[in-house]
Design a protein around this motif. Structure first.
Motif, PDB file in Angstrom:
ATOM      1  N   ILE A 179       0.816  -1.208   0.000  1.00  0.00           N
ATOM      2  CA  ILE A 179       0.000   0.000   0.000  1.00  0.00           C
ATOM      3  C   ILE A 179       0.854   1.264   0.000  1.00  0.00           C
ATOM      4  CG2 ILE A 179      -0.236   0.212   2.498  1.00  0.00           C
ATOM      5  CD1 ILE A 179      -3.108   1.064   2.059  1.00  0.00           C
ATOM      6  N   ASN A 180       2.035   1.174   0.584  1.00  0.00           N
ATOM      7  CA  ASN A 180       2.889   2.359   0.671  1.00  0.00           C
ATOM      8  C   ASN A 180       3.778   2.544  -0.553  1.00  0.00           C
ATOM      9  OD1 ASN A 180       1.988   3.229   3.240  1.00  0.00           O
ATOM     10  ND2 ASN A 180       3.286   1.688   4.233  1.00  0.00           N
ATOM     11  N   THR A 181       3.613   1.667  -1.565  1.00  0.00           N
ATOM     12  CA  THR A 181       4.409   1.797  -2.787  1.00  0.00           C
ATOM     13  C   THR A 181       3.634   2.464  -3.918  1.00  0.00           C
ATOM     14  OG1 THR A 181       3.728  -0.402  -3.591  1.00  0.00           O
ATOM     15  CG2 THR A 181       5.701  -0.287  -2.193  1.00  0.00           C
ATOM     16  N   LEU A 182       2.379   2.826  -3.654  1.00  0.00           N
ATOM     17  CA  LEU A 182       1.550   3.433  -4.701  1.00  0.00           C
ATOM     18  C   LEU A 182       2.005   4.860  -4.981  1.00  0.00           C
ATOM     19  CD1 LEU A 182      -1.946   2.222  -3.435  1.00  0.00           C
ATOM     20  CD2 LEU A 182      -0.514   1.173  -5.186  1.00  0.00           C
ATOM     21  N   ARG A 183       1.794   5.305  -6.224  1.00  0.00           N
ATOM     22  CA  ARG A 183       2.177   6.664  -6.590  1.00  0.00           C
ATOM     23  C   ARG A 183       1.293   7.672  -5.863  1.00  0.00           C
ATOM     24  NH1 ARG A 183      -0.889   4.829 -11.072  1.00  0.00           N
ATOM     25  NH2 ARG A 183      -2.479   6.321 -11.736  1.00  0.00           N
ATOM     26  N   ASN A 184       1.796   8.888  -5.661  1.00  0.00           N
ATOM     27  CA  ASN A 184       1.138   9.880  -4.819  1.00  0.00           C
ATOM     28  C   ASN A 184      -0.266  10.233  -5.302  1.00  0.00           C
ATOM     29  OD1 ASN A 184       3.315  10.035  -3.099  1.00  0.00           O
ATOM     30  ND2 ASN A 184       4.301  11.709  -4.239  1.00  0.00           N
ATOM     31  N   GLU A 185      -0.422  10.431  -6.656  1.00  0.00           N
ATOM     32  CA  GLU A 185      -1.744  10.832  -7.142  1.00  0.00           C
ATOM     33  C   GLU A 185      -2.780   9.735  -6.931  1.00  0.00           C
ATOM     34  OE1 GLU A 185       0.816   9.997 -10.906  1.00  0.00           O
ATOM     35  OE2 GLU A 185       1.061  10.713  -8.849  1.00  0.00           O
ATOM     36  N   LEU A 186      -2.344   8.461  -6.988  1.00  0.00           N
ATOM     37  CA  LEU A 186      -3.264   7.351  -6.742  1.00  0.00           C
ATOM     38  C   LEU A 186      -3.613   7.276  -5.253  1.00  0.00           C
ATOM     39  CD1 LEU A 186      -4.831   4.999  -7.872  1.00  0.00           C
ATOM     40  CD2 LEU A 186      -2.805   3.565  -7.667  1.00  0.00           C
ATOM     41  N   ASN A 187      -2.649   7.599  -4.378  1.00  0.00           N
ATOM     42  CA  ASN A 187      -2.930   7.650  -2.942  1.00  0.00           C
ATOM     43  C   ASN A 187      -4.034   8.654  -2.631  1.00  0.00           C
ATOM     44  OD1 ASN A 187      -1.046   5.756  -2.200  1.00  0.00           O
ATOM     45  ND2 ASN A 187       0.597   7.246  -1.835  1.00  0.00           N
ATOM     46  N   LEU A 188      -3.961   9.828  -3.276  1.00  0.00           N
ATOM     47  CA  LEU A 188      -4.947  10.874  -3.013  1.00  0.00           C
ATOM     48  C   LEU A 188      -6.329  10.461  -3.517  1.00  0.00           C
ATOM     49  CD1 LEU A 188      -5.535  13.656  -1.924  1.00  0.00           C
ATOM     50  CD2 LEU A 188      -4.890  14.620  -4.147  1.00  0.00           C
ATOM     51  N   VAL A 189      -6.381   9.840  -4.731  1.00  0.00           N
ATOM     52  CA  VAL A 189      -7.658   9.362  -5.263  1.00  0.00           C
ATOM     53  C   VAL A 189      -8.275   8.333  -4.312  1.00  0.00           C
ATOM     54  CG1 VAL A 189      -8.723   8.016  -7.128  1.00  0.00           C
ATOM     55  CG2 VAL A 189      -7.092   9.824  -7.681  1.00  0.00           C
ATOM     56  N   LEU A 190      -7.449   7.397  -3.862  1.00  0.00           N
ATOM     57  CA  LEU A 190      -7.934   6.338  -2.965  1.00  0.00           C
ATOM     58  C   LEU A 190      -8.416   6.927  -1.636  1.00  0.00           C
ATOM     59  CD1 LEU A 190      -8.216   3.264  -2.873  1.00  0.00           C
ATOM     60  CD2 LEU A 190      -5.955   3.150  -1.832  1.00  0.00           C
ATOM     61  N   TYR A 191      -7.662   7.860  -1.102  1.00  0.00           N
ATOM     62  CA  TYR A 191      -8.033   8.489   0.174  1.00  0.00           C
ATOM     63  C   TYR A 191      -9.367   9.214   0.050  1.00  0.00           C
ATOM     64  CZ  TYR A 191      -7.756  11.428   4.337  1.00  0.00           C
ATOM     65  OH  TYR A 191      -8.029  12.048   5.541  1.00  0.00           O
ATOM     66  N   ARG A 192      -9.545  10.006  -1.026  1.00  0.00           N
ATOM     67  CA  ARG A 192     -10.775  10.777  -1.184  1.00  0.00           C
ATOM     68  C   ARG A 192     -11.989   9.863  -1.371  1.00  0.00           C
ATOM     69  NH1 ARG A 192      -9.949  15.361   1.262  1.00  0.00           N
ATOM     70  NH2 ARG A 192      -8.499  16.793   0.206  1.00  0.00           N
ATOM     71  N   ILE A 193     -11.802   8.760  -2.099  1.00  0.00           N
ATOM     72  CA  ILE A 193     -12.921   7.830  -2.298  1.00  0.00           C
ATOM     73  C   ILE A 193     -13.332   7.206  -0.970  1.00  0.00           C
ATOM     74  CG2 ILE A 193     -13.564   5.605  -3.327  1.00  0.00           C
ATOM     75  CD1 ILE A 193     -11.846   6.369  -5.749  1.00  0.00           C
ATOM     76  N   ILE A 194     -12.346   6.759  -0.191  1.00  0.00           N
ATOM     77  CA  ILE A 194     -12.655   6.164   1.118  1.00  0.00           C
ATOM     78  C   ILE A 194     -13.278   7.203   2.034  1.00  0.00           C
ATOM     79  CG2 ILE A 194     -11.621   5.128   3.180  1.00  0.00           C
ATOM     80  CD1 ILE A 194      -9.542   3.840   1.347  1.00  0.00           C
ATOM     81  N   GLN A 195     -12.753   8.411   2.010  1.00  0.00           N
ATOM     82  CA  GLN A 195     -13.292   9.496   2.835  1.00  0.00           C
ATOM     83  C   GLN A 195     -14.755   9.768   2.495  1.00  0.00           C
ATOM     84  OE1 GLN A 195     -11.864  13.479   1.979  1.00  0.00           O
ATOM     85  NE2 GLN A 195     -11.699  13.923   4.183  1.00  0.00           N
ATOM     86  N   GLU A 196     -15.070   9.810   1.198  1.00  0.00           N
ATOM     87  CA  GLU A 196     -16.446  10.071   0.769  1.00  0.00           C
ATOM     88  C   GLU A 196     -17.374   8.953   1.194  1.00  0.00           C
ATOM     89  OE1 GLU A 196     -19.344  12.294  -0.507  1.00  0.00           O
ATOM     90  OE2 GLU A 196     -17.345  12.977  -1.098  1.00  0.00           O
ATOM     91  N   GLN A 197     -16.947   7.688   1.000  1.00  0.00           N
ATOM     92  CA  GLN A 197     -17.818   6.569   1.341  1.00  0.00           C
ATOM     93  C   GLN A 197     -17.991   6.417   2.845  1.00  0.00           C
ATOM     94  OE1 GLN A 197     -19.771   5.219  -0.531  1.00  0.00           O
ATOM     95  NE2 GLN A 197     -20.441   3.305   0.427  1.00  0.00           N
ATOM     96  N   VAL A 198     -16.939   6.735   3.605  1.00  0.00           N
ATOM     97  CA  VAL A 198     -17.059   6.695   5.072  1.00  0.00           C
ATOM     98  C   VAL A 198     -18.115   7.707   5.532  1.00  0.00           C
ATOM     99  CG1 VAL A 198     -15.862   7.309   7.219  1.00  0.00           C
ATOM    100  CG2 VAL A 198     -14.776   5.767   5.567  1.00  0.00           C
ATOM    101  N   GLN A 199     -18.075   8.922   4.950  1.00  0.00           N
ATOM    102  CA  GLN A 199     -19.083   9.927   5.298  1.00  0.00           C
ATOM    103  C   GLN A 199     -20.491   9.463   4.912  1.00  0.00           C
ATOM    104  OE1 GLN A 199     -18.647  12.628   7.079  1.00  0.00           O
ATOM    105  NE2 GLN A 199     -16.416  12.328   7.231  1.00  0.00           N
TER     106      GLN A 199
END
Length: 480
Positions: free
Chosen positions: A381-401
């Protein structure tokens, strides 16, 4: 001198024995290399001999006990496809001679009017004619086989004779009966839409005049049902030195293909418009939430602290107590601003990676109603490129809300895995679920879907009332 070739196998079908004996002598005197001479008195026996083996030459009398005239040559030519047939006849009828040639004979000899020299020449010419005919037939069969392999329409225009020939595509594609006398070049031009006709004619004429071998164009063509279809045509001009003598053309009905291309283009345009709309609506929603958070929460905390500070400035009796309350409120406002800032731009993504960012996210949204469970492999998980990390974080953040606001779930599971060159995200809860048809255009789901599409991923959601919700997302790991 007769050209050398392999010894020939000869079949003679002649009902008069004296004629056969005289003919056999002429064969031997003609200095022809003969392997075998097989003689039969009846056509039926000759046909049986042909079924048993193949002969190079067949000499055939047209007046036999069981067959007569052109019918005899018709029967023998059907079976002897690889043999040279020479007719032996007592008739000098030139019409009959021509008929036998048309029905498969290579030559016509009148009995008692040829010698061994004429016979030698006739055999040589007949064998060569048969070879040429076989090559022509093989090329024709090959040509027809190639035509049957394609569903395209092909026409062949002889520029010298103006003969115009179509293949079966005229029937299968454009619904015209294949064989008609008026399917000439002028007819072809008449079927082209009047708006395109002049341009096509000028194009073909210029290619002929400039001796260019290739041409292609698109135009509208009328089929047998009176429908105007879009056609792509590709032509090839055959040259005799600098003189064009023949033109071949392949025509394809591309109406459906062009329609599908336009539909795809419209779909892509609508998708882009939807993504743009979603991004704008998401931005407006974020601004609205930010404004409400600042106004209804942080602003009220700071306003209360300011009120207590005003009291302290004018009254000394409660100075220490109100200063403490003001300090607590200001500290609370700072913490709320910190939380708000982290929800907008998570600093931990750039500092300590996606793993810690997700842990912080779930710690901030801790709920007494819903327990969140995070499953992942730290080594990947920590080897992913930065822009993909941000996309993944925002998607999880939205679904958690979404889960906290609407699901009323006791448990929610977040699983991140890498399968091959794809990142797989699964978010599942055991909440109340919802009807996907009714809420598929919700801002939260649209925001997630737009982020997934911009990352060239795929988005699936499986839910129903009282059955929880499962969201599955796949995104390519490598840059597209």
């Amino acid at each position: 001198m007769f050209e050398a070739f392999n010894p020939v196998h000869i079949l003679v079908i002649e009902d008069r024995i004296e004629d056969f004996i005289l003919f056999k002598d002429k064969l031997h005197n003609a200095n022809i290399p003969i392997q075998e001479i097989h003689h039969e008195f009846y056509l039926e026996k000759g046909l049986e001999a042909l079924k048993q083996k193949e002969f190079d030459l067949i000499f055939l009398d047209l007046s036999l006990p069981d067959s007569f005239g052109v019918e005899t040559i018709e029967k023998i030519s059907k079976l002897a496809k690889h043999s040279s047939i020479i007719v032996l006849s007592g008739s000098t009828d030139s019409v009959l001679a021509i008929k036998t040639i048309k029905h498969g004979a290579q030559d016509y000899l009148i009995k008692d009017e040829f010698d061994e020299f004429v016979l030698s020449k006739t055999i040589r010419y007949s064998i060569e004619r048969k070879k040429i005919l076989r090559n022509v037939e093989e090329n024709h069969d090959r040509y027809q086989s190639i035509l049957k392999l394609t569903s395209d329409t092909i026409w062949d225009w002889d520029l010298r004779t103006n003969e115009f020939v179509w293949n079966e595509g005229l029937s299968t594609v454009f619904k015209y009966p294949q064989f008609r006398d008026n399917f000439h070049f002028d007819w072809f031009i008449e079927q082209i839409n009047i708006k395109d006709r002049k341009r096509v004619l000028e194009l073909i004429a210029s290619k002929k005049e400039e001796c260019e071998m290739h041409w292609e164009d698109e135009f509208h063509f009328t089929n047998a049902n009176g429908e105007d279809v879009l056609v792509y045509a590709r032509g090839y001009i055959l040259m005799d030195e600098d003189d064009p003598y023949r033109m071949l053309c392949i025509m394809m009905d591309i109406s459906e293909r062009r329609k599908l291309q336009q539909e795809l283009l419209n779909h892509q345009l609508k998708t882009q418009q939807l993504i743009t709309k979603t991004v704008i609506e998401t931005q407006e929603s974020e601004r609205k939430k930010l404004g409400l958070e600042l106004h209804d929460n942080i602003n009220q905390i700071l306003a209360t602290a300011k009120l207590w500070l005003d009291i302290v400035m004018n009254e000394d009796e409660f100075r220490e107590d109100y200063l403490k309350k003001s300090f607590v409120n200001i500290d609370k406002a700072i913490e709320e601003i910190r939380k708000l800032s982290k929800s907008l731009v998570p600093p931990s993504l750039g500092d300590i990676g996606l793993e810690e960012a997700l842990k912080e996210l779930l710690s901030y949204v801790h709920s007494s109603v819903t327990s969140f469970h995070l499953e992942y492999n730290p080594d990947t998980i920590n080897t992913l490129r930065n822009e993909l990390n941000l996309v993944l974080y925002r998607i999880i953040q939205e679904q958690v809300q979404n889960i906290l606001k609407h699901a009323n779930a006791s448990d929610a599971y977040i699983k991140i895995a890498i399968k091959g060159d794809m990142l797989e995200l699964i978010v599942q809860d055991n909440g109340v679920g919802f009807c996907l048809k009714e809420k598929s255009n919700g801002l939260g789901l649209m925001s997630i879907n737009s982020r997934v599409q911009m990352a060239n991923g795929s988005f699936q959601i499986d839910t129903a009332p009282n059955e929880g919700c499962l969201m599955k997302i796949e995104i390519p790991i490598t840059k597209s």
